[in-house]
Design a protein around this motif. Structure first.
Motif, PDB file in Angstrom:
ATOM      1  N   HIS A  16      32.298  38.640  -3.558  1.00 32.22           N
ATOM      2  CA  HIS A  16      31.577  38.462  -2.304  1.00 32.22           C
ATOM      3  C   HIS A  16      30.687  37.220  -2.358  1.00 32.22           C
ATOM      4  O   HIS A  16      30.704  36.379  -1.469  1.00 32.22           O
ATOM      5  CB  HIS A  16      30.736  39.720  -2.016  1.00 32.22           C
ATOM      6  N   THR A  75      27.037  51.381   9.599  1.00 32.39           N
ATOM      7  CA  THR A  75      27.953  50.800   8.627  1.00 32.39           C
ATOM      8  C   THR A  75      28.150  51.841   7.517  1.00 32.39           C
ATOM      9  O   THR A  75      27.586  52.939   7.603  1.00 32.39           O
ATOM     10  CB  THR A  75      27.429  49.449   8.104  1.00 32.39           C
ATOM     11  N   SER A  78      21.818  44.784   9.128  1.00 30.49           N
ATOM     12  CA  SER A  78      22.031  45.353   7.806  1.00 30.49           C
ATOM     13  C   SER A  78      20.937  44.886   6.844  1.00 30.49           C
ATOM     14  O   SER A  78      19.856  44.441   7.284  1.00 30.49           O
ATOM     15  CB  SER A  78      23.430  44.995   7.305  1.00 30.49           C
ATOM     16  N   HIS A 120      24.912  41.967   2.039  1.00 35.83           N
ATOM     17  CA  HIS A 120      25.744  41.752   3.232  1.00 35.83           C
ATOM     18  C   HIS A 120      24.917  41.464   4.479  1.00 35.83           C
ATOM     19  O   HIS A 120      25.461  41.486   5.587  1.00 35.83           O
ATOM     20  CB  HIS A 120      26.660  42.954   3.476  1.00 35.83           C
ATOM     21  N   CYS A 124      23.507  40.114   7.615  1.00 34.44           N
ATOM     22  CA  CYS A 124      24.296  39.268   8.521  1.00 34.44           C
ATOM     23  C   CYS A 124      24.033  37.778   8.312  1.00 34.44           C
ATOM     24  O   CYS A 124      22.894  37.321   8.436  1.00 34.44           O
ATOM     25  CB  CYS A 124      23.986  39.663   9.962  1.00 34.44           C
TER      26      CYS A 124
HETATM   27  C1  HEM Z   1      23.573  40.386  17.512  1.00 42.56           C
HETATM   28  C2  HEM Z   1      24.567  39.855  16.850  1.00 42.56           C
HETATM   29  C3  HEM Z   1      25.019  40.329  15.497  1.00 42.56           C
HETATM   30  C4  HEM Z   1      24.909  41.565  14.911  1.00 42.56           C
HETATM   31  C5  HEM Z   1      24.258  42.802  15.486  1.00 42.56           C
HETATM   32  C6  HEM Z   1      25.524  41.473  13.618  1.00 42.56           C
HETATM   33  C7  HEM Z   1      25.568  42.516  12.699  1.00 42.56           C
HETATM   34  C8  HEM Z   1      26.046  42.391  11.419  1.00 42.56           C
HETATM   35  C9  HEM Z   1      25.995  43.440  10.436  1.00 42.56           C
HETATM   36  C10 HEM Z   1      25.433  44.844  10.675  1.00 42.56           C
HETATM   37  C11 HEM Z   1      26.539  42.951   9.293  1.00 42.56           C
HETATM   38  C12 HEM Z   1      26.647  43.644   7.942  1.00 42.56           C
HETATM   39  C13 HEM Z   1      27.564  44.817   7.893  1.00 42.56           C
HETATM   40  C14 HEM Z   1      27.371  45.627   6.658  1.00 42.56           C
HETATM   41  O1  HEM Z   1      26.343  45.526   5.978  1.00 42.56           O
HETATM   42  O2  HEM Z   1      28.266  46.425   6.353  1.00 42.56           O
HETATM   43  C15 HEM Z   1      26.950  41.594   9.559  1.00 42.56           C
HETATM   44  C16 HEM Z   1      27.568  40.786   8.644  1.00 42.56           C
HETATM   45  C17 HEM Z   1      28.019  39.531   8.956  1.00 42.56           C
HETATM   46  N1  HEM Z   1      27.827  38.834  10.127  1.00 42.56           N
HETATM   47 FE1  HEM Z   1      26.832  39.468  11.741  1.00 42.56          FE
HETATM   48  N2  HEM Z   1      26.022  40.214  13.440  1.00 42.56           N
HETATM   49  C18 HEM Z   1      25.723  39.477  14.566  1.00 42.56           C
HETATM   50  C19 HEM Z   1      26.037  38.151  14.789  1.00 42.56           C
HETATM   51  C20 HEM Z   1      26.713  37.349  13.936  1.00 42.56           C
HETATM   52  C21 HEM Z   1      27.039  35.972  14.174  1.00 42.56           C
HETATM   53  C22 HEM Z   1      26.647  35.157  15.414  1.00 42.56           C
HETATM   54  C23 HEM Z   1      27.746  35.532  13.114  1.00 42.56           C
HETATM   55  C24 HEM Z   1      28.242  34.130  12.954  1.00 42.56           C
HETATM   56  C25 HEM Z   1      29.310  33.761  12.530  1.00 42.56           C
HETATM   57  C26 HEM Z   1      27.847  36.635  12.171  1.00 42.56           C
HETATM   58  C27 HEM Z   1      28.487  36.618  10.954  1.00 42.56           C
HETATM   59  C28 HEM Z   1      28.435  37.622  10.021  1.00 42.56           C
HETATM   60  C29 HEM Z   1      29.051  37.507   8.704  1.00 42.56           C
HETATM   61  C30 HEM Z   1      29.834  36.329   8.165  1.00 42.56           C
HETATM   62  C31 HEM Z   1      28.795  38.715   8.053  1.00 42.56           C
HETATM   63  C32 HEM Z   1      29.236  39.116   6.645  1.00 42.56           C
HETATM   64  C33 HEM Z   1      28.063  38.972   5.708  1.00 42.56           C
HETATM   65  C34 HEM Z   1      28.382  39.438   4.300  1.00 42.56           C
HETATM   66  O3  HEM Z   1      29.198  40.349   4.128  1.00 42.56           O
HETATM   67  O4  HEM Z   1      27.819  38.858   3.381  1.00 42.56           O
HETATM   68  N3  HEM Z   1      27.212  37.729  12.711  1.00 42.56           N
HETATM   69  N4  HEM Z   1      26.630  41.272  10.858  1.00 42.56           N
END
Ligand code: HEM
Length: 423
Positions: free
Chosen positions: A111, A304, A360, A364, A366
């Motif tokens: 990761h 999640t 989160s 992980h 976000c």
């Molecule tokens: C309000 C908007 C957003 C919400 C509520 C959100 C929510 C989340 C959550 C809950 C996770 C983690 C899931 C887990 O822990 O199992 C996550 C991971 C991620 N999000 Fe967002 N997200 C948002 C917007 C965005 C945007 C704009 C991007 C841009 C590309 C993005 C890219 C990612 C990526 C790449 C991960 C993976 C991170 C990792 O695993 O290290 N997200 N998001």
């Protein structure tokens, strides 16, 4: 697994789920998609049963803020693709599914290696540099709505902004945005699991198209290097073709399927809280905390899950056996009264609104949180400044998902004003 076996497995799954719902099992109540259901009273029923509630479907449900946060940060727990969570194998024939095969479903150290390649593109400084571009995109879409008396706020505004921004980052031309919306909707719906073979077939077709599309973008970037996200991945990282497809697909899907719901849920919250809405327009300094409160109260991602990675994984001191999925009800944790007093109230001055778990926590956390916050604040302020009398114009249609929450269609009415004449 053959398609016949898969169809049987889906059908049996539905019967089992229906049976456990009749028994009022708290886990079964979470899974079956239904747009009509307000999830928040259900979370309160789970909270009333305890901090860690077992479901007969085999998982543990956690609604307590401290425990959710602890599990998300604990290296003894990790992520696992649906197939390891006991879901049937969907027979995707080597297709890359960004929501299964990317680093969001990988544990360290893999990761960390993959996340490190793209994280420089999402630093606060990189976001700051994008601010003017986001403002221009928002104003442009609002200009296109000028003169209209009614429109669908999601399709014609809330979805367009994040798609444009993430497609800019990935170097995807405007002509492709419509396809992105369709692919994103299918992918987001798949998070809840498969409800029918028709849905499985739709997912396969979507992944095939998305894989072909992204392969072509990667090939183009190899031939014509530049500094968009794909160009950056090719230059910086030692990623395989599979990893390139999975990572770019993840950014695409995560980049808009969530933020569209932040804007949609934000509009709904502000329509019910006129004084907050006015403050958002009048006081730019208040916008950030208002967006945090929207994220806390009505999160686009509701929960999640994690699996224990070691024999010593514990929640509140008790060992969680290997293979036992832990569902972290982050939307419920955001309303934990021991952290957020009067938790169901929209309080724009809540001092700790930012302690929500909507993005989160732990490794992980976000990657796009800063981008989403900025897009949400810019879009909501500009929208209500431009249309001070924006109001509901019909029935709100919600997404048929429990994991992803937001309106799919949000008809609104406005009284369009002519721009003031120059004195
Ligand atoms: C309000 C908007 C957003 C919400 C509520 C959100 C929510 C989340 C959550 C809950 C996770 C983690 C899931 C887990 O822990 O199992 C996550 C991971 C991620 N999000 Fe967002 N997200 C948002 C917007 C965005 C945007 C704009 C991007 C841009 C590309 C993005 C890219 C990612 C990526 C790449 C991960 C993976 C991170 C990792 O695993 O290290 N997200 N998001």
């Amino acid at each position: 697994m053959s398609d016949r076996q898969l169809a049987t497995s889906i059908a049996v799954g539905k019967v089992v789920l229906g049976w456990f719902r009749l028994l009022d099992d708290p886990g079964a109540m979470l899974i079956r998609p239904s747009q009509a259901i307000d999830p928040y009273p259900h979370y309160e029923r789970i909270r009333a049963r305890g901090k860690v509630v077992p479901s007969k479907l085999g998982m543990l449900l956690v609604s307590d803020h401290e425990l959710c946060s602890a599990v998300l940060r604990d290296p003894a727990f990790g992520v696992a693709p649906n197939k390891e969570m006991g879901q049937p194998d969907l027979g995707m024939d080597g297709l890359v599914n960004p929501l299964e095969d990317s680093f969001i479903f990988r544990n360290p150290p893999e990761h960390s290696r993959l996340r490190r390649v793209v994280s420089p593109l999402f630093t606060p400084r990189a976001m700051h540099e994008r601010q003017a571009r986001i403002e221009a995109v928002v104003e442009d879409f609002l200009d296109q709505l000028a003169g209209r008396d009614e429109f669908d706020l999601v399709g014609e505004f809330a979805a367009r902004v994040p798609i444009k921004i993430i497609c800019d980052l990935l170097g995807v031309p405007d002509a492709e945005h419509r396809r992105m919306i369709d692919w994103g909707t299918t992918l987001a719906a798949s998070i809840d699991g498969m409800g029918s073979m028709a849905q499985v077939r739709e997912l396969r077709a979507t992944l095939r198209e998305l894989n072909d599309f992204l392969s072509a973008r990667i090939a183009l970037r190899r031939a014509e290097p530049n500094d968009d996200v794909i160009g950056h991945m090719l230059a910086e990282g030692d990623l395989t073709e599979f990893e390139l497809l999975a990572t770019s697909g993840l950014l695409l899907a995560a980049g808009f399927e969530t933020t569209v719901n932040l804007i949609g849920n934000g509009v709904l919250a502000l329509l019910s809280n006129p004084s907050v809405r006015q403050r958002l327009v009048d006081d730019p300094a208040a916008a950030d905390n208002i967006v945090e409160e929207i994220l806390r109260l009505d999160p686009p991602i509701q929960y999640t899950a994690r699996l224990p990675l070691s024999d010593d994984a514990r929640i509140a001191g008790r060992v969680v056996p290997k293979g036992r999925a832990v569902v972290l009800l982050t939307a419920a944790a955001n309303r934990d009264p021991s952290v957020f007093p009067d938790p169901h109230r929209f309080d724009p001055d809540r001092h700790n609104a930012r302690d929500h778990l909507t993005f989160s926590s732990g490794v992980h956390y976000c990657l796009g949180a800063g981008l989403a916050r900025m897009e949400g604040a810019i879009a909501l302020r500009a929208l209500f400044r431009r249309f001070p009398d924006l109001r509901l114009g019909g029935t709100v249609q919600r997404r048929a998902s429990r994991a992803v929450r937001g309106p799919l269609r949000l008809p609104v009415r406005v009284t369009s004003r002519q721009p003031a004449a120059i004195a």
